[in-house]
Design an enzyme around this catalytic site. Structure first.
Site, PDB file in Angstrom:
ATOM      1  N   LYS A 257       0.815  -1.215   0.000  1.00 43.54           N
ATOM      2  CA  LYS A 257       0.000   0.000   0.000  1.00 43.54           C
ATOM      3  C   LYS A 257       0.847   1.261   0.000  1.00 43.54           C
ATOM      4  O   LYS A 257       0.411   2.298  -0.473  1.00 43.54           O
ATOM      5  CB  LYS A 257      -0.907   0.006   1.231  1.00 43.54           C
ATOM      6  N   ARG A 258       2.027   1.154   0.526  1.00 43.82           N
ATOM      7  CA  ARG A 258       2.826   2.370   0.654  1.00 43.82           C
ATOM      8  C   ARG A 258       3.606   2.692  -0.612  1.00 43.82           C
ATOM      9  O   ARG A 258       4.140   3.779  -0.769  1.00 43.82           O
ATOM     10  CB  ARG A 258       3.788   2.291   1.844  1.00 43.82           C
TER      11      ARG A 258
END
Length: 493
Positions: A257-258
């Site tokens: 997600k990052r």
RNA sequence: GUCCCGUUCGUCUAGCCUGGUCUAGGACGUCGCCCUUUCACGGCGAUAACAGGGGUUCAAAUCCCCUACGGGACGCCA
């Protein structure tokens, strides 16, 4: 012909992830192709992970990609619609509880009085012994009397998994998959507080929403065994399953997600076209089998087929996306390109408000084939809006360094001033002639480009000169001559 | 640990079901050449792969088995 109903069931715990977008896209393409129904269902039953703010962001991601839904919850300003409302899982708990009660009544489920602490201890013991952990089934053996004796002690509900035989799934993508039922736990379907567990919720929702094809990430493949069991126990029609591989990042890891680009909207920020992104993402695991790779949205809807989905995970490749983006940019009309690029120029501080639309279209048109992302428009066209603040150092060394540089620009200035007509063709012809006298057209073209744009690269010189206009060109050449003369004083001792 | 899934050029893939036409095709990338006022675009060419090992067969990328590696599931998460 069967009425296709598919769904995307994201949990609103973040922005629209590239992997979710791929699954949504595949469902959407399938629905649109078969004139079916595409349902959006929010799996928000875990309050710890659900945040309202993400609902909006996710909606924006879908709408940017052009993935619209026929039924769904109120989402991003769109009101709830569809015959099977509500579409938020958190509002469907009673439906899930009713289904659980039916399973209990039909003998497909049983009450479990084991506490979380007991279970944790059991699990820890199993793991310490490197044994596979499965619920002991202690409460499965409880008889009616024993259960009655517990009175209203807190109890969860477990599914009574068959203790022999096997469960088979004919997955559209993965092929036939088979589990020994002894490998499948008596999993919990209702928490002791009465909340449904994911497995129960999905199956009940898919059943009540009459979902015909469950198309989702292959991280759910092993869960599917439980789901098949539940569908059977609930007596519902079994949907067709398709477990599609996930998207990996460029190093082959799960797309975290990052990571930049995990959020679909970041691609918009970076100047990518939504049609290029969906084209690229669908290619990550699908081909028609011919050599076609560049598809419009409509072509994708026509050509897509679940049967041709690949079975292995695919790594994201920025280079290929960039190429595809360029391909799609080139397929835009000049007007379309202009409209997409205008906000970017605006954002870069280039004021295009004084220009008429036709002029802006032509400007977009002359650099269309040079753009990889829409953002490239800025460095291709900034000089139209502001005079060059500086001249590219290396180009100055190369084209303005020799002693005749200033004199040559004077000649160029004269040629421009006396131009027969201010069109790119006429200018081209003029400079062709001028070049012959100067020892090659390159001798005049490069110094002029530098004078007009401050750079050594950019759109076609005569096209840009035409658009820039005669007055501006003459002024910029004059300015260049002064710059050179001033520079000569410094460099000559 | 147990179970499930996967593995063809650096990357996305075609081919695998229905073995021979595969000296494995395409695309991106990379490199070179051509086109050309720059950069691009476009054109042409080059580069590079059947994870390993057994078996079945006249013949295997294709069928079977084993191993390795990668991923997933094993929660009163979704």
């Amino acid at each position: 012909m069967e009425n296709v109903r598919v769904r995307i069931a994201p949990s609103p715990s973040g922005f629209l992830h590239i992997g979710t977008a791929k699954i949504a896209l595949i469902n959407w393409l399938f629905a649109r192709q078969r004139a079916g129904t595409f349902v959006l269902r929010l799996e928000d039953t875990d309050p710890d992970r659900t945040e309202e703010q993400y609902v909006e962001a996710m909606c924006e991601g879908f709408s940017w990609l052009g993935i619209d839904w026929d039924e769904g919850p109120p989402f991003g300003g769109v009101p709830e619609r569809g015959p099977y409302a509500p579409y938020r899982q958190s509002q469907r708990a009673q439906i899930h509880r009713d289904a659980a009660a039916r399973l209990l009544a039909s003998g497909h489920a049983y009450k479990c009085f084991c506490s979380k602490e007991e279970l944790d201890a059991e699990r820890a013991r199993a793991q310490a012994g490197k044994l596979p952990w499965r619920y002991s089934g202690k409460c499965r053996a409880l008889n009616a009397e024993q259960i009655a004796a517990k009175r209203d002690a807190a109890a969860s509900l477990r599914f009574k998994t068959p203790q022999s035989g096997h469960t088979v799934l004919n997955d559209l993508v993965q092929g036939p998959v088979r589990w020994d039922n002894q490998q499948i736990d008596d999993f919990i379907i209702l928490k002791s507080n009465g909340d449904p567990i994911f497995h129960l919720a999905v199956v009940v929702d898919d059943l009540t929403m009459k979902i015909t094809h469950v198309i989702r990430g292959d991280d759910h493949l092993t869960n599917a065994a439980k789901h098949v069991l539940l569908f059977e126990a609930l007596g519902g029609p079994m949907p067709t399953f398709a477990h599609v591989p996930m998207v990996l990042d460029e190093t082959g890891k799960k797309y975290s997600k990052r990571m930049h680009g995990a959020n679909v909207l970041e691609w918009r920020e970076d100047g990518y076209l939504p049609e290029a992104l969906i084209n690229y993402v669908v290619l990550l695991g699908w081909t028609a089998g011919d050599d076609k790779e560049v598809y419009t949205r409509a072509e994708l809807v026509r050509a897509f087929s679940l049967e041709r989905l690949g079975r292995s995970a695919a790594k994201f490749d920025l280079k290929k996306l960039q190429w595809l983006n360029g391909q799609h940019i080139r397929r835009l009309s000049a007007d379309e390109l202009r409209d997409r690029v205008l906000p970017i120029l605006q954002k870069a501080g280039l004021d295009s408000s004084g220009r008429d639309p036709a002029w802006l279209s032509r400007m977009a048109g002359i650099c269309q084939e040079k753009l990889v992302t829409l953002h490239d428009i800025v460095k291709q066209t900034d000089f139209f809006f502001v005079e060059p603040a500086a001249y590219e150092e290396k180009a100055v060394q190369k084209h303005w360094k020799d002693v005749e540089a200033a004199a040559r620009l004077e000649t160029i200035h004269r040629a421009l001033a006396n131009a027969a007509a201010w069109t790119s063709d006429a200018l081209h012809a003029d400079f062709e002639r001028l070049g012959e006298a100067q020892g090659g057209i390159g001798k005049v073209v490069h110094p002029l480009r530098l004078a007009l744009t401050g750079k050594s690269v950019g759109p076609g010189l005569f096209e840009l000169a035409e658009l820039l206009g005669k007055d501006a060109c003459l002024r910029r050449v004059r300015r260049a001559i002064e710059f050179i003369r001033a520079g000569c004083i410094q460099t000559v001792p």
